[in-house]
Motif scaffolding. Structure first.
Motif, PDB file in Angstrom:
ATOM      1  N   LEU A  49      -7.101  -8.466  -2.654  1.00  0.00           N
ATOM      2  CA  LEU A  49      -7.392  -7.836  -3.930  1.00  0.00           C
ATOM      3  C   LEU A  49      -7.490  -6.325  -3.740  1.00  0.00           C
ATOM      4  O   LEU A  49      -8.196  -5.856  -2.860  1.00  0.00           O
ATOM      5  CB  LEU A  49      -8.730  -8.353  -4.470  1.00  0.00           C
ATOM      6  N   ALA A  50      -6.747  -5.609  -4.554  1.00  0.00           N
ATOM      7  CA  ALA A  50      -6.888  -4.151  -4.518  1.00  0.00           C
ATOM      8  C   ALA A  50      -7.801  -3.730  -5.649  1.00  0.00           C
ATOM      9  O   ALA A  50      -7.636  -4.190  -6.776  1.00  0.00           O
ATOM     10  CB  ALA A  50      -5.525  -3.489  -4.676  1.00  0.00           C
ATOM     11  N   VAL A  51      -8.783  -2.882  -5.318  1.00  0.00           N
ATOM     12  CA  VAL A  51      -9.653  -2.339  -6.357  1.00  0.00           C
ATOM     13  C   VAL A  51      -9.237  -0.900  -6.593  1.00  0.00           C
ATOM     14  O   VAL A  51      -9.231  -0.094  -5.672  1.00  0.00           O
ATOM     15  CB  VAL A  51     -11.127  -2.407  -5.928  1.00  0.00           C
ATOM     16  N   HIS A  72      -6.493   4.436  -3.838  1.00  0.00           N
ATOM     17  CA  HIS A  72      -6.123   5.331  -4.928  1.00  0.00           C
ATOM     18  C   HIS A  72      -4.637   5.263  -5.174  1.00  0.00           C
ATOM     19  O   HIS A  72      -4.144   5.840  -6.129  1.00  0.00           O
ATOM     20  CB  HIS A  72      -6.438   6.777  -4.534  1.00  0.00           C
ATOM     21  N   ASP A  73      -3.949   4.615  -4.270  1.00  0.00           N
ATOM     22  CA  ASP A  73      -2.510   4.714  -4.277  1.00  0.00           C
ATOM     23  C   ASP A  73      -1.932   3.453  -4.889  1.00  0.00           C
ATOM     24  O   ASP A  73      -2.078   2.351  -4.364  1.00  0.00           O
ATOM     25  CB  ASP A  73      -2.047   4.869  -2.832  1.00  0.00           C
ATOM     26  N   ALA A 116      -1.432  -0.428  -3.341  1.00  0.00           N
ATOM     27  CA  ALA A 116      -1.929  -1.655  -3.961  1.00  0.00           C
ATOM     28  C   ALA A 116      -0.802  -2.662  -4.092  1.00  0.00           C
ATOM     29  O   ALA A 116      -0.964  -3.851  -3.776  1.00  0.00           O
ATOM     30  CB  ALA A 116      -2.527  -1.336  -5.329  1.00  0.00           C
ATOM     31  N   PHE A 117       0.343  -2.186  -4.502  1.00  0.00           N
ATOM     32  CA  PHE A 117       1.474  -3.091  -4.673  1.00  0.00           C
ATOM     33  C   PHE A 117       1.933  -3.681  -3.354  1.00  0.00           C
ATOM     34  O   PHE A 117       2.254  -4.855  -3.253  1.00  0.00           O
ATOM     35  CB  PHE A 117       2.635  -2.351  -5.339  1.00  0.00           C
ATOM     36  N   THR A 154      -2.687 -10.194 -11.383  1.00  0.00           N
ATOM     37  CA  THR A 154      -1.754  -9.906 -10.307  1.00  0.00           C
ATOM     38  C   THR A 154      -1.352  -8.453 -10.455  1.00  0.00           C
ATOM     39  O   THR A 154      -1.465  -7.859 -11.532  1.00  0.00           O
ATOM     40  CB  THR A 154      -0.499 -10.789 -10.391  1.00  0.00           C
ATOM     41  N   THR A 155      -0.883  -7.891  -9.374  1.00  0.00           N
ATOM     42  CA  THR A 155      -0.557  -6.470  -9.419  1.00  0.00           C
ATOM     43  C   THR A 155       0.482  -6.188 -10.505  1.00  0.00           C
ATOM     44  O   THR A 155       0.350  -5.242 -11.279  1.00  0.00           O
ATOM     45  CB  THR A 155      -0.024  -6.011  -8.058  1.00  0.00           C
TER      46      THR A 155
END
Ligand SMILES: Nc1ncnc2c1ncn2[C@@H]1O[C@H](COP(=O)(O)OP(=O)(O)OP(=O)(O)O)[C@@H](O)[C@H]1O
Ligand SMILES: Nc1ncnc2c1ncn2[C@@H]1O[C@H](COP(=O)(O)OP(=O)(O)OP(=O)(O)O)[C@@H](O)[C@H]1O
Ligand SMILES: Cc1ncc(C[n+]2csc(CCO)c2C)c(N)n1
Ligand SMILES: [Mg+2]
Ligand SMILES: [Mg+2]
Lengths: 572, 357, 360, 357
Positions: B30-32, B190-191, B195-196, B215-216
């Motif tokens: 998971l990207a926050v 931040h990027d 994240a993707f 999902t992204t």
């Protein structure tokens, strides 16, 4: 009546706060720490609170009923006020003077690298082991009207008292502050310089605030030492400058006026508590964590703008060595001629009937006791320092921690006579009939050294970013391991410094030791006092020679400690 | 599974994490994402057990972690600022968790060397953290948390101090490691591309709250609110007539002109699904990325270039489109040639989204 | 000690004299005091003294050998601290027997009842004159000495001046800035000197003398050590005051290397006599041993070594004094006396008055 | 003018800054780019006087700075890790330089508030640095160095901890401040766009050396070496026949097919000037950014998609182009539809450059 009940609320086991009020991972260690703190607290209760309480009870409850009739009388005496005033201003002035001289020395000895640095670090500690009477005699020999510095006209004025305050306590400032300074990351200073601050401004706005907790710690100690100074004030002040401490001594040992002594003791205690509270507040408001980056913090070679600091250091070292030099000279003379006789006599048990053991044996006793005392002081000191450096979230527990912090300073602020006599009247029942136990000597010395250890370690510990511990915990380290990882390496040098300090304190301790040491196992200071209070040139000569030996032993031990490599701690 | 229920963390009056509910299946990443100060780090610290929860609960594999100390959670957290142990060598830092697990010296050394290689710092083992550059320190911190081989990996901006090419390479490697070891991970970044590359899912935090999670690709294509849209790069927001001018209702689904969809292939077209359900509503907002409008001689829209700024590989234009107003658009060549000119713009629907009004 | 005598074997005690060494002789019961269960080994006896106590190792060994008791030593500061400690620990003393209570504090010890009655059978006849008025039954005089003003004869001779003789002389202008004395509040000899002036000039009169003395430039130091070694011209330092308060026994210590005559002299008209007493403590765990110690202290063997070890004169006048003492350290024939009871009653007042004058 | 001559800084065996010669006119902004550990921070520290030069000299306004202590240089350096004063409040941190200059309280407060506003932290003045988030700390550090209003501003990755939108906004503001105050500045950055937005000139450092220096556009379009090209985002490097296939020699100057240059306008075409001088040489290398090759049904090149990865706003393809080999290209839609397919690619010459062979 004297059953010990050392169960202060501070250490009630359990969570450190209301549920969930603290980072979860600390709660387990919080209990362990709380329990660990019981040990030093028990020591404090038995060896300090109980005796002092006993003496105060004798003073205020002479017939078992409260009797405060003496209070207004004691407070009303002109002498009491004068003594209070002198105690206050001379201690403040002595503290300030010591700081002013000590900070540049701490800088030079802990931030600069130059040959002989380790030796100088050891030399500044030397005064701490010299018996006050010997120092008093040396100061007076220099300053009395017939002495080499007699023309200054300082003999009998307050000037030598202040000088002696500085002489004795320079090491407190240098080591407490130096231990902190040594590990400071240079980049904070660089960033100030990069914003246009000149070296002085950098020091004032960045370095000093970073050192402030250590400076306050040192100042607290120095103030306590000065305000309870006894021997030097008497010797140098020529009775003109009584302090609260000398007054209590007089009331207790001469007049057996326990009530008067109790009134003054309470006064002293109140002043000390007030001072500790102020100091704690000052420390807390200046406390902040700092990055510590080993390599960048390392000392550097001296540069041109370090010359003032180096000059002050030279001055300070000269100042320390001047009385010592005159001590050495006088120890080498007898009957107007140069001789080694005084030293030769030290090894000979039959040299004087005054002594039951030779000075060599006394040195052995001293070293053995000092090792025991140092171990006790370091173990207890580390526990206390760790406990008081933790920051519980709950305000209540923060206060408890702050209180603990101060509690271990109290023994320094209370007259040794009070504690000593208190000992006799309270620890006289089994299972605590300790009055004649030989273990008491190292224990008492450790109680004297404990505040120094705590005050050396606590500022450093508190300046370590708690996130370092969190980082270790977040990688799976249990609390003690996390503490070891994050704090062990930073603490290594200060621990060494504190160890040396504790060792020196117990080598030089006289007040409690004289009270407790068995006559057949005296320590060097005890022997020196016995010698110096006897008539005859040989006794004086031996006393001086023994003082030189004590100084040399101390400097040697300190220098060895300084040389210890602590690199291995870095590998966890 | 990691399950956060109504997690709240306050610092005095500030609510750093506000009623966050999230769940993450094991093996997923998971990207926050969120703006500076929105509470990302605090959220991670809360999961690690380093911040007390003022409310809510964190569950891991069905177990409530309340009262479970950090070191017993079996997680690893990489701090935003690294928090390397200054007194230990780089190798000792990286091998820390292995040492805690009493791994043999040889095995530990092997693993440390492997990780040093991975982060591009072979031979740095004996160095002290203070002698490393900022990016090198960050990579050591990353390696240290990877070495712990945790059940749940919490990474706080693991690649922010690295240059783009290293970041891209490491992001790819990280993804690979996480996938092959099946590690569940939460990473703050931040990027968007990071994240993707690394994450399966994405949560956007704003002011302490998770405003969108999915999902992204989902989040990317269908931001839930204007704030989310702004945060992930939508710059122009149009309503009513202006929106219709840019993207005529009739053409919205499927019917994209050749000029507008020239580069497209056979992928599903246009703004995502929800459009269909709400086609008639005018209150919806049309959000456009800069890339949605490109200078194109055959484009349908026309306007005057107000400002043109060259960036590394494009020219950022502000174009006053007739009947629409100022919009952000993409030019192709250094802008001083363009300012004040009339240009035609083509719409690329992949850069558009409809937001609830 | 962990050796033979079991705790059940209560040592007998008497209030009358026993032959030393007869440790198992009499069997009379001890009075009221019951020893605590963990009382110290009845095979040992504890002697508490002031810091200056010193006797040769061999003598102690001989005592232990002869009496069967192991002698444990405790020290407790100067005479004042020692006495006060005994008072404070009344009923639960740290020792069985005390030595070192002196004239100035003896009355307090007696009044506070910390001592048990005992008089050695073999007390030398010459000791009688040193018995404490009002404390004859509990305190046994062991040694004594005189605290007197000393002068540096050589210094005066070199300047062709005449040294002072009496206390009044010290006020003369020619002795301005020449006298140094330890303070009465901080030093035992200083206290003795204050008593000397009280006894000499009388209550109500001594204050004026002290005022004049201070006005004449006398210096008050805190202890004997720094008065003698720092300020006194003949004390080994570079002092510049040729008149000092010290002991009658001090002059022999100023015989120069290779010389045969001291350079200093005690003024025998200025002396105050201090007697040091021993006594059995009330509540002693081993009263019999305590008595044996008191006996031992006045035995010829101990009396003989007192001058060399403790720099005091033995109460036993049969003892041969060291030659130097006999020759160069005469005692005052008519020392100044103050009644012990009066000392006890007025000490605090006198000290406060003195402090106000001398330390202003 | 800032003039660096053969500046060298060594740490033991490492040469962190290696013989760097650079100059920067007053009022200009230089961006230093380079991979992690290449010596950027060390260079800045050397200019600030915090590292001893092992060789070379730094001159400022014609004056050799050797022996001039940091605080007398009149510069301000923002450290990569902020180095805020932990004991002081945010306001005191920012006002530090003003206080040194004995600015009045009111004036200082006004300026501090202004700067807090600028960095998006109004009302944060009383906070302690330790209570700030990572990005907030960085912004305070930036504000602190701006407050110093120095002759030369040295910024070490001033915006790296910020999210993209905040970074873009601050980059714009920073540029504006620097231009309006005429401040000379050197800034280290990882972000190409940041360099473009803020800087006039750009220096690319690799392994301690400045390999290329020029205006930002120059460096971008004509990287001096393959390493520089790689660092600034060129991914595909072709020589000989492959290069010719992608970009036929005949068409190189000006003659770009409509399909290849469709989005272009009237800007000068193709790889920059130097091509002309060396048109015949085969040893030159054709460098392609990913964006140089886009999927386009009317493109001239054809190949099979080997890999397709969706990133935030595009699809990254690896295409095996007939007669060329694998190249990086840009698709448009989520990639799972593409892998294994044949696609046509169009060349956008703005994404190409020729490097000396
Ligand atoms: N004090 C030091 N001792 C030894 N080596 C050092 C020291 N400081 C930096 N280095 C080394 O010098 C090189 C350059 O470091 P520098 O900090 O200048 O890199 P940088 O370009 O700023 O990298 P980054 O983008 O990661 O911050 C690095 O390889 C680093 O490891
Ligand atoms: N110890 C603290 N005391 C008070 N406020 C705090 C504390 N720690 C964080 N905050 C505040 O909580 C908010 C969230 O902080 P957090 O560090 O979680 O942000 P973040 O999302 O990680 O931001 P960034 O991207 O800048 O690192 C911020 O506004 C910060 O100022
Ligand atoms: C004014 C003053 N006097 C004496 C000392 C010395 N001192 C104080 S505590 C201690 C430890 C053992 O007693 C020592 C040696 C001092 N520091 N300051
Ligand atoms: Mg953060
Ligand atoms: Mg850097």
């Amino acid at each position: 009546m004297n059953t010990p009940t050392p169960t202060p609320t501070a250490t009630r086991p359990g969570r450190t706060a209301a549920p969930g009020r603290r980072a979860a991972y600390l709660s387990g260690s919080g209990v362990a720490l709380g329990l660990a703190a019981l040990v030093p607290l028990a020591f404090l209760a038995v060896f300090f609170l109980l005796p002092v309480g006993g003496m105060l009870a004798r003073g205020f409850l002479p017939e078992g009923r409260l009797d405060l009739s003496g209070v207004p009388e004691v407070l009303g005496r002109a002498r009491t006020l004068r003594v209070l005033w002198f105690t206050l201003w001379s201690s403040l002035a002595g503290t300030l003077l010591t700081l002013v001289l000590g900070l540049p020395v701490a800088f030079a000895l802990y931030r600069l690298r130059f040959p002989g640095r380790g030796l100088l670090r050891a030399v500044v500690v030397m005064p701490f082991v010299l018996p006050t009477v010997v120092v008093g005699v040396m100061f007076r020999s220099l300053l009395s009207s017939g002495g080499p510095l007699g023309s200054l006209g300082w003999d009998g004025t307050w000037v030598p008292i202040l000088l002696a305050f500085v002489f004795f306590n320079l090491a407190v400032v240098v080591r407490t502050v130096g231990g902190m300074w040594e590990g400071l990351d240079r980049r904070a200073e660089e960033s100030a310089a990069a914003l246009g601050a000149d070296p002085w401004q950098v020091w004032r706005t960045v370095t000093l605030p970073a050192l402030a907790p250590a400076v306050v710690s040192a100042a607290t100690l120095v103030f306590l030492f000065c305000s309870t100074a006894f021997g030097v004030v008497l010797t140098l002040g020529g009775l003109r400058y009584g302090t609260v401490e000398t007054e209590i001594y007089l009331l207790t040992t001469q007049f057996l006026d326990l009530q008067g002594a109790a009134v003054l003791s309470v006064l002293q205690l109140a002043a000390v508590v007030l001072m500790l509270t102020l100091a704690a507040r000052a420390r807390r408001s200046t406390e902040s964590t700092r990055p510590r980056v080993g390599a960048r913090a390392a000392a550097r070679g001296p540069r041109r703008h370090d010359i003032p600091a180096l000059a002050v250091t030279a001055l300070a070292v000269g100042f320390v060595l001047l009385p010592v030099g005159s001590l050495v000279v006088r120890s080498l003379r007898r009957g107007g001629a140069w001789t080694l006789e005084n030293y030769r006599a030290l090894t000979d048990p039959d040299s004087t009937p005054v002594l039951r053991v030779s000075v060599v044996e006394a040195v052995e006793n001293s070293l053995r006791t000092a090792v025991d005392a140092t171990v006790i002081a370091m173990v207890l000191g580390l526990i206390v320092a760790v406990v008081v450096s933790r920051r519980p979230r709950a305000a209540g527990w923060r206060r408890v921690v702050a209180g603990l912090d101060g509690a271990f300073m109290l023994p320094l602020g209370i007259s040794a006579v009070t504690v000593g006599f208190g000992f006799l009247i309270t620890l006289d029942r089994p299972p605590l009939d300790l009055r004649t136990s030989p273990v008491l000597v190292p224990v008492a010395q450790a109680m004297v050294a404990l505040p120094l250890v705590v005050r050396t370690l606590t500022p450093v510990l508190r300046s370590i970013d708690p996130r370092q511990r969190e980082a270790a915990a977040a990688l799976g380290a249990p609390p003690w391991r996390a503490a070891w990882t994050a704090e062990g390496p930073v603490l290594a040098r200060p621990v060494l410094a504190a160890t040396g300090f504790a060792f020196a304190v117990s080598l030089g301790e006289f007040g409690a030791t004289a009270f407790l040491a068995r006559p057949d196992r005296p320590t060097v200071p005890v022997v020196i006092y016995q010698l110096i209070s006897r008539p005859g040139a040989e006794h004086l000569g031996m006393a001086l020679a023994a003082s030189v030996v004590l100084a040399v032993v101390t400097v040697t031990v300190m220098a060895v400690v300084e040389r210890l490599r602590v690199g291995s701690v870095g590998t966890f | 599974m990691l399950q956060l229920d109504e997690v709240t963390v306050r610092f005095g009056a500030t609510t750093a994490v506000d009623d966050v509910t999230l769940s993450l299946d094991e093996g997923q990443v998971l990207a926050v994402l969120g703006p500076s100060g929105c509470g990302k780090s605090t959220l991670l610290r809360a999961v690690a057990g380093l911040e007390r929860l003022d409310a809510g609960s964190v569950r891991w594999r069905e177990r409530d972690l309340r009262g479970v100390p950090t070191h017993e959670r079996g997680f690893a957290l990489m701090f935003q600022d690294g928090q390397l142990f200054a007194h230990a060598s780089v190798a000792d830092n990286i091998g820390y968790a292995l040492r805690l697990r009493r791994l043999g010296v040889a095995e530990r050394r092997r693993r440390v060397d492997e990780l040093l290689e991975l982060v591009g710092l072979p031979g740095y083992g004996a160095r002290r953290p203070a002698t490393l550059s900022g990016g090198e320190q960050q990579r050591v911190a990353l390696a240290r948390s990877l070495a712990a081989d945790p059940g749940l990996l919490l990474l706080d901006e693991p690649l922010s101090a690295l240059d783009r090419s290293l970041r891209e390479r490491l992001a790819g490697d990280l993804r690979e490691i996480l996938v092959t070891t099946g590690t569940t991970a939460v990473l703050v970044t931040h990027d968007h591309d990071e994240a993707f590359t690394i994450a399966d899912r994405m949560a956007v935090m704003l002011a302490g709250q998770v405003v969108q999670e999915g999902t992204t690709a989902e989040v990317w294509r269908a931001p839930a609110t204007r704030e989310v849209a702004e945060f992930i790069g939508f710059e122009t927001f149009l309503t009513g007539a202006a929106a219709d001018t840019v993207s005529p209702p009739a053409r919205r689904v499927g019917a994209v002109s050749p000029a507008d969809r020239r580069v497209g292939t056979d992928a599903p077209a246009g703004p995502p699904g929800r459009i269909d359900g709400s086609a008639g509503t005018d209150r919806r907002v049309l959000a456009l990325r800069r890339a949605a409008l490109r200078v194109d001689p055959s484009g349908r829209l026309e306007g005057v270039v107000r400002r043109a700024v060259a960036v590394s590989d494009a020219v950022h234009l502000t174009v006053d489109v007739d009947g629409v107003g100022e919009v952000a658009a993409l030019g192709d060549d250094p802008g001083h040639h363009l300012e004040g000119r009339r240009v035609r713009l083509a719409l690329d629907p992949r850069g558009t989204a409809y937001l609830p009004g | 000690g962990q050796d033979e005598p079991t705790p059940t074997q209560e040592p007998p005690a008497t209030t009358s004299a026993d032959d030393s060494g007869d440790d198992d002789g009499a069997t009379s019961d001890r009075p009221a005091v019951v020893p605590p269960p963990e009382a110290s080994d009845p095979g040992s006896v504890t002697l508490v003294t002031h810091d200056s106590f010193a006797l040769p190792e061999e003598l102690v060994a001989a005592f232990e050998e002869e009496s069967g008791y192991q002698l444990d030593l405790q020290t407790a500061g100067d005479a004042g601290e020692l006495t006060n400690q005994l008072v404070l620990t009344k009923g639960s003393p740290v020792a069985d027997v005390v030595f070192g209570i002196d004239t100035t504090f003896a009355s307090r010890a007696v009044r506070e009842g910390v001592l048990a009655a005992y008089t050695p059978a073999d007390l030398p006849a010459s000791a009688e004159e040193h018995l404490l008025l009002g404390g004859e039954t509990v305190l046994t005089p062991v040694d004594y000495g005189d605290v007197c003003v000393n002068v540096d004869d050589v210094w005066f001779a070199n300047r062709g001046l005449v040294p002072p003789v009496t206390l009044e002389d010290l006020l003369k202008p020619e002795y301005e800035d020449l006298f140094v004395t330890p303070g009465a509040t901080t030093s035992s000899p200083g206290m003795a000197f204050l008593l000397a002036t009280v006894g000499y000039f009388g209550p109500g009169e001594w204050q004026g003398w002290w005022q004049d003395l201070m006005a004449n430039g006398a210096e008050v130091t805190s202890g004997w050590t720094d008065a003698y070694t720092v300020d006194f011209t003949a004390g080994g330092g570079d002092g510049d005051r040729p008149i000092v308060l010290s002991y009658a026994s001090s002059p022999p210590f100023t015989i120069p290397e290779g010389g045969f005559q001291p350079t200093t002299r005690a003024l025998l008209d200025t002396c105050f006599r201090q007697v040091e007493y021993a006594g059995v403590l009330e509540g002693a765990v081993n009263p019999e041993g305590a008595q044996a110690v008191v006996d031992w202290l006045v035995s010829p063997e101990v009396q003989a070594v007192i001058p060399d070890n403790m720099f005091m004169y033995p109460v036993d006048d049969e003892v041969v004094l060291p030659e130097l003492w006999a020759q160069w350290a005469p005692l005052a024939e008519d020392p100044i006396v103050v009644h012990p009871g009066q000392i006890e009653a007025e000490r605090e007042t006198w000290l406060r008055e003195w402090a106000d004058i001398a330390t202003g």
